[in-house]
Write a protein that holds these residues in place. Sequence first.
Motif, PDB file in Angstrom:
ATOM      1  N   ARG A   1      -0.279 -10.863   0.762  1.00 21.81           N
ATOM      2  CA  ARG A   1      -0.785  -9.945   1.775  1.00 21.81           C
ATOM      3  C   ARG A   1      -1.529  -8.764   1.151  1.00 21.81           C
ATOM      4  O   ARG A   1      -2.467  -8.221   1.742  1.00 21.81           O
ATOM      5  CB  ARG A   1       0.372  -9.437   2.651  1.00 21.81           C
ATOM      6  CG  ARG A   1       0.918 -10.497   3.599  1.00 21.81           C
ATOM      7  CD  ARG A   1       1.706  -9.864   4.733  1.00 21.81           C
ATOM      8  NE  ARG A   1       2.986  -9.344   4.297  1.00 21.81           N
ATOM      9  CZ  ARG A   1       4.111 -10.067   4.273  1.00 21.81           C
ATOM     10  NH1 ARG A   1       4.097 -11.342   4.649  1.00 21.81           N
ATOM     11  NH2 ARG A   1       5.244  -9.512   3.889  1.00 21.81           N
ATOM     12  N   ALA A   2      -1.125  -8.363  -0.054  1.00 26.40           N
ATOM     13  CA  ALA A   2      -1.821  -7.260  -0.727  1.00 26.40           C
ATOM     14  C   ALA A   2      -3.239  -7.647  -1.107  1.00 26.40           C
ATOM     15  O   ALA A   2      -4.125  -6.793  -1.184  1.00 26.40           O
ATOM     16  CB  ALA A   2      -1.036  -6.830  -1.966  1.00 26.40           C
TER      17      ALA A   2
ATOM     18  N   VAL B   1       6.474  -4.594  -6.826  1.00 20.86           N
ATOM     19  CA  VAL B   1       5.781  -4.961  -5.586  1.00 20.86           C
ATOM     20  C   VAL B   1       6.431  -4.213  -4.436  1.00 20.86           C
ATOM     21  O   VAL B   1       7.654  -4.298  -4.238  1.00 20.86           O
ATOM     22  CB  VAL B   1       5.839  -6.483  -5.351  1.00 20.86           C
ATOM     23  CG1 VAL B   1       5.184  -6.841  -4.021  1.00 20.86           C
ATOM     24  CG2 VAL B   1       5.172  -7.229  -6.506  1.00 20.86           C
TER      25      VAL B   1
ATOM     26  N   ILE C   1       2.714 -10.214  -2.243  1.00 19.59           N
ATOM     27  CA  ILE C   1       1.543 -10.148  -3.126  1.00 19.59           C
ATOM     28  C   ILE C   1       0.335 -10.784  -2.450  1.00 19.59           C
ATOM     29  O   ILE C   1      -0.792 -10.289  -2.553  1.00 19.59           O
ATOM     30  CB  ILE C   1       1.847 -10.838  -4.473  1.00 19.59           C
ATOM     31  CG1 ILE C   1       2.998 -10.132  -5.194  1.00 19.59           C
ATOM     32  CG2 ILE C   1       0.604 -10.856  -5.366  1.00 19.59           C
ATOM     33  CD1 ILE C   1       3.518 -10.885  -6.406  1.00 19.59           C
TER      34      ILE C   1
ATOM     35  N   ARG D   1      -4.708  -8.757  -3.883  1.00 14.67           N
ATOM     36  CA  ARG D   1      -5.317  -8.506  -5.196  1.00 14.67           C
ATOM     37  C   ARG D   1      -5.434  -9.777  -6.029  1.00 14.67           C
ATOM     38  O   ARG D   1      -6.370  -9.945  -6.794  1.00 14.67           O
ATOM     39  CB  ARG D   1      -4.493  -7.452  -5.951  1.00 14.67           C
ATOM     40  CG  ARG D   1      -5.062  -7.116  -7.324  1.00 14.67           C
ATOM     41  CD  ARG D   1      -4.254  -6.045  -8.009  1.00 14.67           C
ATOM     42  NE  ARG D   1      -4.710  -5.812  -9.361  1.00 14.67           N
ATOM     43  CZ  ARG D   1      -4.106  -5.001 -10.230  1.00 14.67           C
ATOM     44  NH1 ARG D   1      -3.016  -4.340  -9.858  1.00 14.67           N
ATOM     45  NH2 ARG D   1      -4.581  -4.842 -11.450  1.00 14.67           N
TER      46      ARG D   1
ATOM     47  N   ASP E   1       7.241  -3.352  -0.520  1.00 16.44           N
ATOM     48  CA  ASP E   1       7.371  -3.987   0.797  1.00 16.44           C
ATOM     49  C   ASP E   1       7.263  -2.884   1.856  1.00 16.44           C
ATOM     50  O   ASP E   1       8.246  -2.176   2.134  1.00 16.44           O
ATOM     51  CB  ASP E   1       8.710  -4.703   0.895  1.00 16.44           C
ATOM     52  CG  ASP E   1       8.859  -5.492   2.193  1.00 16.44           C
ATOM     53  OD1 ASP E   1       8.033  -5.269   3.112  1.00 16.44           O
ATOM     54  OD2 ASP E   1       9.783  -6.311   2.290  1.00 16.44           O
TER      55      ASP E   1
ATOM     56  N   ARG F   1       0.386  -2.432  -9.861  1.00 13.02           N
ATOM     57  CA  ARG F   1       0.047  -1.070  -9.476  1.00 13.02           C
ATOM     58  C   ARG F   1      -0.723  -0.411 -10.613  1.00 13.02           C
ATOM     59  O   ARG F   1      -0.231  -0.323 -11.747  1.00 13.02           O
ATOM     60  CB  ARG F   1       1.311  -0.252  -9.169  1.00 13.02           C
ATOM     61  CG  ARG F   1       2.152  -0.826  -8.051  1.00 13.02           C
ATOM     62  CD  ARG F   1       3.323   0.089  -7.727  1.00 13.02           C
ATOM     63  NE  ARG F   1       4.197   0.272  -8.878  1.00 13.02           N
ATOM     64  CZ  ARG F   1       5.227   1.120  -8.899  1.00 13.02           C
ATOM     65  NH1 ARG F   1       5.490   1.862  -7.844  1.00 13.02           N
ATOM     66  NH2 ARG F   1       5.986   1.229  -9.967  1.00 13.02           N
TER      67      ARG F   1
END
Length: 484
Positions: free
Chosen positions: A439-440, A384, A437, A442, A386, A302
């Motif tokens: 699915r995010a 992280v 992570i 980055r 959810d 973040r």
Amino acid sequence: MFDRDHEWTALARFITDEQPGATLGVVSGRRRQGKTFLLDAACRAVGGFYFGATEAADAESLRRISAALTAHVRPATPYHFADWHEVLDALLALGTERPTPVVIDEFPYLARANPELPSIIQEAYRPMRDQRTGSRTRLLLCGSALSFMGRLLSGNAPLRGRAGLELLVRPLDHRLAAEFWGISDPVLALKVNAVVGGTPAYRREFARGDTPDGPDDFDDWVVRTVLNPETPMFREARYLLAEEPDLRDTSLYLSVLAAVADGNATRGGIAGYLGRKATDIAHPISVLEDAGLLHRDADVFRENRPTYRIAEPLIGFYHAIMRPVWDQLERPGSAARVWQASRRRFVSNVLGPHFEQVCREWALHHADPELFGGLPARVGHGVVHDPSARVSHEVDVAVIGIADNGKPPLLAIGEAKWNDTMGIAHIERLRHIRDLITRAGRYDTSHTRLVCFSGTGFNNKAQVAADAAPEIQLIDLATLYGQP
């Protein structure tokens, strides 16, 4: 001299450089790391000049260095320097025949009494000045005030671009500290490291060579050393803060450190602990960072969500264990009772966070890159989120690789538990976090390893899972300390 091979080699290379022209070096580091011993030994080895400054008026410092240089050179008539221009000319004259080290230790004391001193040195080291080009003096400015020393060569400072050496003497890491303290048991080594860190002076000068005589002696060792009002270690954490010249309102800085030691790692958490706005504590946090007492860790998942940790373990121990009951500890004979009541807080607020940090440092500096499938570019921690479950998961260790024309690879994520035997549930949790992570989007998680760090070990299910899947790594204390 224990270890310090890198520092000694760098100093030797700088001091013995045969090229013409005087050169300048800067040596810094927190107190008690052995800087003075190192520099004094270098001067003794080749007949250099060492001067240790003290807190004094400018005129007194000039008299002291006049007397010291007279004793070193033994001229026909004693030196009586009227100003620092004359001092610099005399110091440059020491290197007319051969490379000669000249050390001014605790330089911030001199510069505080005479703020023009860095500019005077800049003038003495002008490229075309005859005294400089005809000299091979290797002038080394040393200081423990990290905030001051950090500004000495930065930005528009007078000495920026003048130094040929910038050496930071760091504390010993957890492995070297265990060797220095003569502790082979990894559990005991980590406990001691969580209290006193890697500062060499704490063993020999402050604890007078008193080391725990085995794991069962740890509690008694804490009582008779760190919590004992008769030892120098007892008040050391308070003195470390008082010795920093930029920390004027010490009560505010003490409160910031106390907030972090109590588990308030974010700026908002610190502000809430102090009952202030987050903007009100920006300056004290920055000053503590510059002084090397507080460390800022970026959240790797973040942006703009940094957390803070106390950089010196002894200060963290003081704020978590000693400061809340200081009046009791000052009463002789109370240490054992206080420690008995503080052991649970020690595990949760001191030992647990320190174990996590040691795991991160091991991943960055000691682990075989093959363990993670690549060389780490940085190692941190983070949170992280959810979205579906509306919960957040903390990741104790996140190993980021080197980006190669794409998303940075997430080499590994890990969980560190000091007091828990880890099992399959911890591994499944890491798998779930890795999916979040992914699915995010980055990081590249196609080869992310799952790493469990434990101070007490792993159950059979975790061992079976690790044997069956190379992506799972189980790291115990013996591995952290390089033991078979």
